[in-house]
Design a protein around this motif. Structure first.
Motif, PDB file in Angstrom:
ATOM      1  N   THR A 228       0.817  -1.212   0.000  1.00 15.82           N
ATOM      2  CA  THR A 228       0.000   0.000   0.000  1.00 15.82           C
ATOM      3  C   THR A 228       0.853   1.264   0.000  1.00 15.82           C
ATOM      4  O   THR A 228       0.639   2.163  -0.824  1.00 15.82           O
ATOM      5  N   GLN A 229       1.825   1.342   0.880  1.00 15.67           N
ATOM      6  CA  GLN A 229       2.653   2.542   1.009  1.00 15.67           C
ATOM      7  C   GLN A 229       3.625   2.710  -0.157  1.00 15.67           C
ATOM      8  O   GLN A 229       4.179   3.785  -0.349  1.00 15.67           O
ATOM      9  N   PHE A 230       3.821   1.653  -0.957  1.00 17.01           N
ATOM     10  CA  PHE A 230       4.785   1.682  -2.049  1.00 17.01           C
ATOM     11  C   PHE A 230       4.155   2.061  -3.388  1.00 17.01           C
ATOM     12  O   PHE A 230       4.864   2.299  -4.359  1.00 17.01           O
ATOM     13  N   LEU A 231       2.832   2.155  -3.443  1.00 23.14           N
ATOM     14  CA  LEU A 231       2.145   2.432  -4.708  1.00 23.14           C
ATOM     15  C   LEU A 231       2.695   3.651  -5.433  1.00 23.14           C
ATOM     16  O   LEU A 231       2.966   3.588  -6.640  1.00 23.14           O
ATOM     17  N   ASP A 232       2.835   4.758  -4.731  1.00 25.97           N
ATOM     18  CA  ASP A 232       3.273   5.991  -5.370  1.00 25.97           C
ATOM     19  C   ASP A 232       4.760   5.995  -5.715  1.00 25.97           C
ATOM     20  O   ASP A 232       5.207   6.807  -6.514  1.00 25.97           O
ATOM     21  N   GLU A 233       5.526   5.088  -5.115  1.00 27.72           N
ATOM     22  CA  GLU A 233       6.971   5.054  -5.340  1.00 27.72           C
ATOM     23  C   GLU A 233       7.381   4.014  -6.381  1.00 27.72           C
ATOM     24  O   GLU A 233       8.524   4.035  -6.830  1.00 27.72           O
TER      25      GLU A 233
ATOM     26  N   ASP B 257       1.737   2.661 -10.376  1.00 28.87           N
ATOM     27  CA  ASP B 257       0.833   1.958  -9.466  1.00 28.87           C
ATOM     28  C   ASP B 257      -0.079   0.968 -10.190  1.00 28.87           C
ATOM     29  O   ASP B 257      -0.527  -0.005  -9.609  1.00 28.87           O
ATOM     30  N   GLU B 258      -0.317   1.191 -11.494  1.00 29.49           N
ATOM     31  CA  GLU B 258      -1.211   0.307 -12.244  1.00 29.49           C
ATOM     32  C   GLU B 258      -0.700  -1.131 -12.250  1.00 29.49           C
ATOM     33  O   GLU B 258      -1.480  -2.085 -12.204  1.00 29.49           O
ATOM     34  N   VAL B 259       0.622  -1.282 -12.315  1.00 34.42           N
ATOM     35  CA  VAL B 259       1.229  -2.610 -12.342  1.00 34.42           C
ATOM     36  C   VAL B 259       0.902  -3.355 -11.056  1.00 34.42           C
ATOM     37  O   VAL B 259       0.536  -4.534 -11.083  1.00 34.42           O
TER      38      VAL B 259
ATOM     39  N   ASP C 261      15.068  -6.833  -1.598  1.00 34.60           N
ATOM     40  CA  ASP C 261      15.320  -6.486  -0.199  1.00 34.60           C
ATOM     41  C   ASP C 261      14.178  -5.653   0.379  1.00 34.60           C
ATOM     42  O   ASP C 261      13.870  -5.748   1.567  1.00 34.60           O
ATOM     43  N   MET C 262      13.548  -4.836  -0.449  1.00 32.19           N
ATOM     44  CA  MET C 262      12.429  -4.003   0.005  1.00 32.19           C
ATOM     45  C   MET C 262      11.243  -4.850   0.434  1.00 32.19           C
ATOM     46  O   MET C 262      10.458  -4.451   1.302  1.00 32.19           O
ATOM     47  N   LEU C 263      11.110  -6.030  -0.163  1.00 30.36           N
ATOM     48  CA  LEU C 263       9.993  -6.907   0.184  1.00 30.36           C
ATOM     49  C   LEU C 263      10.020  -7.318   1.653  1.00 30.36           C
ATOM     50  O   LEU C 263       8.966  -7.509   2.265  1.00 30.36           O
TER      51      LEU C 263
ATOM     52  N   ALA D 230       7.512   9.313 -16.635  1.00 30.60           N
ATOM     53  CA  ALA D 230       8.249  10.265 -15.808  1.00 30.60           C
ATOM     54  C   ALA D 230       8.473  11.574 -16.566  1.00 30.60           C
ATOM     55  O   ALA D 230       8.311  12.666 -16.010  1.00 30.60           O
ATOM     56  N   TRP D 231       8.818  11.466 -17.840  1.00 36.30           N
ATOM     57  CA  TRP D 231       9.025  12.650 -18.674  1.00 36.30           C
ATOM     58  C   TRP D 231       7.745  13.473 -18.764  1.00 36.30           C
ATOM     59  O   TRP D 231       7.748  14.681 -18.619  1.00 36.30           O
TER      60      TRP D 231
END
Length: 125
Positions: A33-38, A43-45, A69-71, A119-120
């Motif tokens: 949840t907290q990682f969606l924007d990052e 986030d669609e993926v 590692d983030m997992l 991103a562009w």
């Protein structure tokens, strides 16, 4: 013995919204949840894989060691139920061995290109 929560398919499917998103990867459940924007791929993926086994999609992209590692920080429990990999094995699956390790470089290039384009566009907006 630790008290690790065990999730069923019904539990997993109850967490597939933007406000509460769990992912199943390799038999483990993660709160993304907290990682969606990052998420570099958007986030669609993540939303597309929410509430189901996203192992194949995760492995096909070829995530870095840093991403893996983030997992660890997102881990919320284990999954108790059939996964795509166990379903393939019980259905007979393919007996051929592939020389690749589950990654598809072309898919990675396409996703990286889409991410760069988004991103562009975001920076121009």
């Amino acid at each position: 013995m630790s008290d690790v929560k065990v999730f069923t398919l019904e539990d997993l499917q109850a967490h597939k919204s933007r406000e509460d998103l769990y992912l199943l990867i390799s038999g483990k459940v993660y709160d993304a949840t907290q990682f969606l924007d990052e998420h570099p791929g958007g986030d669609e993926v993540l939303l597309e894989e929410a509430g189901r086994d996203g192992t194949e999609a995760f492995e096909d992209v070829g995530h870095s060691d840093e991403a893996r590692d983030m997992l660890v920080k997102m881990f919320v429990g284990n999954f108790d139920g059939p996964t795509k990999s166990s379903a393939k094995a019980s259905a007979g699956g393919s007996t051929t061995t592939s020389s690749s390790s589950g990654t598809n470089p072309l898919l990675f290039v396409v996703l990286a290109g889409v991410g760069a384009f988004l991103a562009w566009r975001l920076f121009l907006a």
